[in-house]
Design a protein around this motif. Sequence first.
Motif, PDB file in Angstrom:
ATOM      1  N   UNK A  11      30.145 -31.387  33.431  1.00  9.37           N
ATOM      2  CA  UNK A  11      30.778 -31.858  32.437  1.00  9.37           C
ATOM      3  C   UNK A  11      31.861 -31.134  31.650  1.00  9.37           C
ATOM      4  N   UNK A  12      31.468 -30.225  31.493  1.00  8.99           N
ATOM      5  CA  UNK A  12      32.662 -29.111  30.570  1.00  8.99           C
ATOM      6  C   UNK A  12      33.603 -28.588  31.767  1.00  8.99           C
ATOM      7  N   UNK A  13      33.323 -28.320  33.082  1.00 14.38           N
ATOM      8  CA  UNK A  13      34.167 -28.117  34.085  1.00 14.38           C
ATOM      9  C   UNK A  13      35.475 -29.275  34.122  1.00 14.38           C
ATOM     10  N   UNK A  14      34.541 -30.456  34.296  1.00 15.09           N
ATOM     11  CA  UNK A  14      35.556 -31.493  34.372  1.00 15.09           C
ATOM     12  C   UNK A  14      36.490 -32.014  33.333  1.00 15.09           C
ATOM     13  N   UNK A  15      36.006 -31.612  32.112  1.00 12.43           N
ATOM     14  CA  UNK A  15      36.796 -31.657  30.764  1.00 12.43           C
ATOM     15  C   UNK A  15      37.795 -30.566  30.821  1.00 12.43           C
ATOM     16  N   UNK A  16      37.560 -29.633  31.607  1.00 12.26           N
ATOM     17  CA  UNK A  16      38.784 -28.435  31.481  1.00 12.26           C
ATOM     18  C   UNK A  16      39.751 -28.792  32.417  1.00 12.26           C
ATOM     19  N   UNK A  17      39.591 -29.558  33.179  1.00 13.47           N
ATOM     20  CA  UNK A  17      40.829 -30.148  33.992  1.00 13.47           C
ATOM     21  C   UNK A  17      42.102 -30.662  33.516  1.00 13.47           C
ATOM     22  N   UNK A  18      43.118 -30.162  33.397  1.00 14.34           N
ATOM     23  CA  UNK A  18      44.327 -30.624  32.834  1.00 14.34           C
ATOM     24  C   UNK A  18      44.774 -29.719  31.517  1.00 14.34           C
ATOM     25  N   UNK A  19      43.787 -28.648  31.159  1.00 11.17           N
ATOM     26  CA  UNK A  19      44.057 -27.869  30.389  1.00 11.17           C
ATOM     27  C   UNK A  19      44.153 -26.375  30.892  1.00 11.17           C
ATOM     28  N   UNK A  20      45.672 -25.897  31.245  1.00  6.16           N
ATOM     29  CA  UNK A  20      45.973 -24.871  32.091  1.00  6.16           C
ATOM     30  C   UNK A  20      45.302 -23.662  31.677  1.00  6.16           C
ATOM     31  N   UNK A  21      45.491 -23.415  30.356  1.00  4.66           N
ATOM     32  CA  UNK A  21      44.863 -21.940  29.504  1.00  4.66           C
ATOM     33  C   UNK A  21      43.473 -21.971  29.956  1.00  4.66           C
ATOM     34  N   UNK A  22      42.865 -23.040  29.630  1.00  3.13           N
ATOM     35  CA  UNK A  22      41.323 -22.817  29.788  1.00  3.13           C
ATOM     36  C   UNK A  22      40.981 -22.870  31.280  1.00  3.13           C
ATOM     37  N   UNK A  23      41.614 -23.436  32.139  1.00  6.13           N
ATOM     38  CA  UNK A  23      41.413 -23.080  33.576  1.00  6.13           C
ATOM     39  C   UNK A  23      41.842 -22.029  34.085  1.00  6.13           C
ATOM     40  N   UNK A 134      31.748 -30.254  42.560  1.00  7.99           N
ATOM     41  CA  UNK A 134      30.610 -31.144  43.346  1.00  7.99           C
ATOM     42  C   UNK A 134      29.374 -29.903  43.422  1.00  7.99           C
ATOM     43  N   UNK A 135      29.824 -28.517  43.581  1.00  8.86           N
ATOM     44  CA  UNK A 135      28.731 -27.547  43.690  1.00  8.86           C
ATOM     45  C   UNK A 135      28.128 -27.329  42.507  1.00  8.86           C
ATOM     46  N   UNK A 136      28.765 -27.677  41.216  1.00  9.96           N
ATOM     47  CA  UNK A 136      28.182 -27.491  39.854  1.00  9.96           C
ATOM     48  C   UNK A 136      27.114 -28.375  39.862  1.00  9.96           C
ATOM     49  N   UNK A 137      27.056 -29.622  40.371  1.00 19.77           N
ATOM     50  CA  UNK A 137      25.932 -30.348  40.311  1.00 19.77           C
ATOM     51  C   UNK A 137      24.544 -30.079  40.943  1.00 19.77           C
ATOM     52  N   UNK A 138      24.410 -28.812  41.574  1.00 23.12           N
ATOM     53  CA  UNK A 138      23.565 -28.348  42.354  1.00 23.12           C
ATOM     54  C   UNK A 138      22.767 -27.324  41.264  1.00 23.12           C
ATOM     55  N   UNK A 139      21.527 -27.272  40.785  1.00 23.38           N
ATOM     56  CA  UNK A 139      20.974 -26.485  39.986  1.00 23.38           C
ATOM     57  C   UNK A 139      20.674 -25.194  41.078  1.00 23.38           C
ATOM     58  N   UNK A 140      20.416 -25.104  42.257  1.00 22.37           N
ATOM     59  CA  UNK A 140      20.580 -23.992  43.246  1.00 22.37           C
ATOM     60  C   UNK A 140      21.537 -23.089  43.117  1.00 22.37           C
TER      61      UNK A 140
END
Length: 473
Positions: A11-23, A134-140
């Motif tokens: 969720x945090x990674x998704x919210x970072x999209x659109x914020x160039x500096x944070x990306x 999508x990879x961030x969804x996986x605990x492994x």
Amino acid sequence: MALNVASLFQQSYKEAQGKIVLQVLLFLAGFPVHLVIYFIYLVRKKDQTRDTELNNIRSELSEKQCIAQWHSEYVDQLVRKRNFLQENTSDKEINKVAEKLADERVEKEIARRTEEYFTQKGIRKETYLVYFHTLLERPQFLLVTLLPGVLMYAILLLTSNPFLTYIAERLIQSVLVIIGVAILVFTILYISPFDPASNILGESATQEQITAFNQLHGLDLSYWQQLWNAIKGIATFDLGSSFAGNEDVATSIANKFPVTLTIALFSVIMAVVIAIPVGILSATRPNSFLDYSFMFIALIGLSIPNFWQGLIFILNFSIKLNWLPATYSPSNHLSMIMPVVVLGTALTASIARMMRSSLLEIIHEDYIITARAKGLSKGQMLWKHAVGNAMIPVITVIGLLFGGMLGGAAVTEKVFNIRGIGSYIVDKQFIPDIPAIMGGVVYIAITISLVNLLIDILYAFLDPRIRSKINQS
């Protein structure tokens, strides 16, 4: 637990999209992880390549004479257009335009059919960001990449909490301000007409001695080299030696700064303890004798110069009454009383006046009148609704004046013979002793920045509107 953490990071990674500096920050922090995952993404993308299907569609269009047919149609349209408009367009130009239009139509048709094919097959077109998300969804995946991507995950964890993000942004701003202060102070000292070598070695110094002095302390280097060395020293707490006395600057500041900070803190505590009740009493009894008396005393407190007040205190309480020591001594706690009172007098007066004006303004707000109309007592209305909101501008004043006290305590320190950071900077500025002044000013700036950060946090606790804005951001 791992699933919840993975979901939080996603969720945090998704919210970072659109914020160039944070990306960019996330990419740099997790560069080892991104490097490996991007290679896997390319391999996976190659396995799911569309080249075969694209070639098949293009061959099919060629076999069915679609490309030639479309080219012929466009030529016919362009010829009719030329004849109708009576344009001077050659057949060669028409043929070239028709080829371009036909190629564009082919590409659109290929793209359309390719999308239909992959949709039917259930193969999803994805970019690298989508794939990593999508990879961030996986605990492994989280467990495998936790160690190399610990900094990236720390940033994601930080950005998952709006309040922590708010604090982190303020810290970054503080770092930028401190760097700006360091550059400004160094530049002023660099262009100063004072020559450290001449001032320290004296008028009888030879040119060889002056040159050796400059080489020893790096004063013969260019502006940019000296600036870089100064900033690097501040960042690593290695400020070098002072020009005068050859003392370690970091050690000197470590010995002198706590004295000034202690006196300033006690002055602030004294001011808050006295000024807040005085301001509340004055605001609840406006235009009364008590109000006029308090504000008159506060005006006097603002008008008295520190050095004059200090000398009067020494004359009366030290020389005449012999109650308090005239000079400061770390081993004698009574010697701190007069410096604290002198330094805190103007602060007390300013806070009292601000508290009064702020509370008077709040008391006449519509929501306070509504609270009284609902039956709340004057005490409930005052302490539950008015005082907290009135404290916001007061806290701002406290923070600003506290910073001024740290930098402006030199006069009080001189009067009471206090070896603090203020008098230390004043003594060094006429040489100018660049390492000593840089260290003193910058570490005062660091303290002020931390105080301002604390004030920003107090804002969020005191004002629900600020908390709401933080959560929405």
